[in-house]
Design a protein around this motif. Structure first.
Motif, mmCIF file in Angstrom:
data_model
loop_
_atom_site.group_PDB
_atom_site.id
_atom_site.type_symbol
_atom_site.label_atom_id
_atom_site.label_comp_id
_atom_site.label_asym_id
_atom_site.label_seq_id
_atom_site.Cartn_x
_atom_site.Cartn_y
_atom_site.Cartn_z
ATOM 1 N N LEU A 195 45.978 44.053 36.139
ATOM 2 C CA LEU A 195 45.329 44.815 37.201
ATOM 3 C C LEU A 195 45.459 46.308 36.917
ATOM 4 O O LEU A 195 46.539 46.793 36.564
ATOM 5 N N VAL A 225 41.262 43.130 35.676
ATOM 6 C CA VAL A 225 40.494 43.542 36.849
ATOM 7 C C VAL A 225 40.749 45.026 37.078
ATOM 8 O O VAL A 225 41.911 45.458 37.173
ATOM 9 N N VAL A 227 40.209 48.173 39.541
ATOM 10 C CA VAL A 227 39.897 48.581 40.908
ATOM 11 C C VAL A 227 39.781 50.094 40.945
ATOM 12 O O VAL A 227 40.728 50.802 40.575
ATOM 13 N N GLU A 260 42.684 43.314 51.263
ATOM 14 C CA GLU A 260 42.074 42.914 49.987
ATOM 15 C C GLU A 260 42.880 43.455 48.812
ATOM 16 O O GLU A 260 43.110 42.750 47.816
ATOM 17 N N LEU A 264 45.051 41.441 45.719
ATOM 18 C CA LEU A 264 44.932 41.720 44.281
ATOM 19 C C LEU A 264 46.306 41.940 43.658
ATOM 20 O O LEU A 264 46.582 41.441 42.559
ATOM 21 N N ALA A 268 48.255 39.317 40.699
ATOM 22 C CA ALA A 268 48.183 39.906 39.357
ATOM 23 C C ALA A 268 49.382 39.513 38.516
ATOM 24 O O ALA A 268 50.495 39.345 39.024
#
Length: 389
Positions: A195, A225, A227, A260, A264, A268
């Protein structure tokens, strides 16, 4: 007849800006100030001045008076509308800028300067942003009643620009995850994904993050991912991912909903945060709060912020970053002790403590803070900054 309690007037311009690190800090700090004053019946009044369209829902204000003032927006609102609404209060500006008229009038004004990354990484920001902040900074360093910053590292940088300002600079470290809102990490994460949380900018080393993501996708089948996003103040970032690994590299965009974001972190395998310049970053401490292993760059502000609770890497060495991530994800037995250390460390990073430090600074009292050991070797890139006279 008793005297009225002193009033702090909060510059609410941050409420109309896209939410990145600076705006997150401002929102959490205002909330913490409000709750602290309410819980302890402190003899201080808070008044938040903002534009009519500001969204205050997540602040959960209890004792703060909200004053909405229209007539302009953005810079113009801050420079022309806000000063007329301050009246006799102490103006608190939490977003790197302040009204020049208040500074020149010697009105009690405290400003929080989060970092000077636009000076060390000018190509990461658009020209109008760099110019505006370069013009503003000398006035802040000369005229602000008190200057707040978020780390000893950043205080040293500010002091190198204007040594005479050092006696007015107070360090108030950022908190971490919202106090009392952490749930246990998902025990079934397994390898999970890598992450990244932060703006997609050069100074955050986004190109290094993408290079690591491609390597891990090809060699280990591990997904990444990302963000965060860009904004009108950041230079565009080329984010082309090779076709063969595109399915394993996901750009989630900005995530402002805390539930949210928490999900995450909880799922992770690790957080990768190899930034080239930071002051007091939020994502490493947030990840630690959920038991997510953290890989960060070995730069001064990061070792000050994370101490011995993170795995460190060389942000200029892709191989070293890949090795650190693999250790965080694969060596679960060996890293278990570090995760527990990270839990303890994160619990020490409180928005309430930052609120206490800000109130002390505004009252001219010493800011009490503990020092955390840095048990890690670090390579330091010294800033090349000209002194402001």
């Amino acid at each position: 007849m008793s005297a009225r309690a002193p009033e702090i007037v909060i510059n609410g311009r941050f409420l109309m800006q896209p939410v990145t690190g600076v705006q997150r800090v401002a929102r959490e700090l205002v909330r913490a100030l409000d709750h602290l004053i309410d819980a302890e019946a402190r003899p201080v009044r808070l008044r938040l001045v903002c534009e009519p369209g500001a969204d205050l829902a997540d602040l959960d204000l209890r004792v703060t008076t909200v004053e909405r003032a229209g007539g302009a927006s953005g810079h113009l609102w801050e420079q022309c509308v806000l000063p007329r609404r301050v009246r006799g209060g102490h103006l608190l500006c939490l977003g790197n800028t302040a009204p020049l008229v208040a500074l020149y009038a010697a009105h009690p004004t405290t400003v929080m300067i989060h970092d000077l990354s636009y000076r060390q990484f000018p190509k990461a920001y658009r020209r109008h942003y760099r110019l505006g902040h370069r013009l503003m900074l000398p006035f802040l360093l000369r005229r602000a009643h008190t200057i707040l910053t978020v780390s000893e590292t950043e205080k040293a940088v500010l002091g190198s620009l204007r040594p005479a300002a050092l006696k007015r600079i107070r360090v108030t470290p950022n908190g971490g995850w919202r106090d009392g809102a952490v749930e246990a990490r998902n025990a079934d994460v397994g390898t999970g994904y890598v992450l990244y949380v932060g703006s997609l900018s050069q100074r955050k080393n986004i190109h290094g993050v993408l290079a690591v993501a491609v390597r891990l996708a090809r060699e280990d089948g591990i997904a990444t991912v990302l963000v965060g996003g860009t904004s009108d103040i950041l230079s565009p970032i080329a984010s082309a991912i090779p076709e063969d690994v595109r399915h394993l590299v996901r750009f989630a965009g900005p995530v402002t909903d805390l539930l949210e974001l928490a999900e995450l972190y909880r799922n992770a395998g690790c957080l990768l945060f190899p930034s080239l310049y930071e002051a007091s970053p939020l994502p490493p401490i947030e990840a630690m709060s959920f038991g997510c292993p953290v890989v960060v760059s070995a730069i001064p502000a990061m070792t000050e912020r994370c101490a011995a609770a993170a795995i460190y890497c060389d942000p200029d060495d892709i191989d070293d970053m890949v090795t650190a991530v693999r250790r965080a994800i694969r060596d679960r037995a060996g890293i278990a002790e570090q995760i527990e250390r990270a839990y303890r460390h994160a619990r020490r990073m409180s928005w309430r403590d930052q609120a206490e430090a800000v109130l002390a600074a505004l009252a001219g009292q010493p800011v009490a803070r503990g020092t955390l050991p840095c048990e890690v070797a670090q390579t330091v890139r010294e800033p090349e900054l000209a002194v402001l006279h």
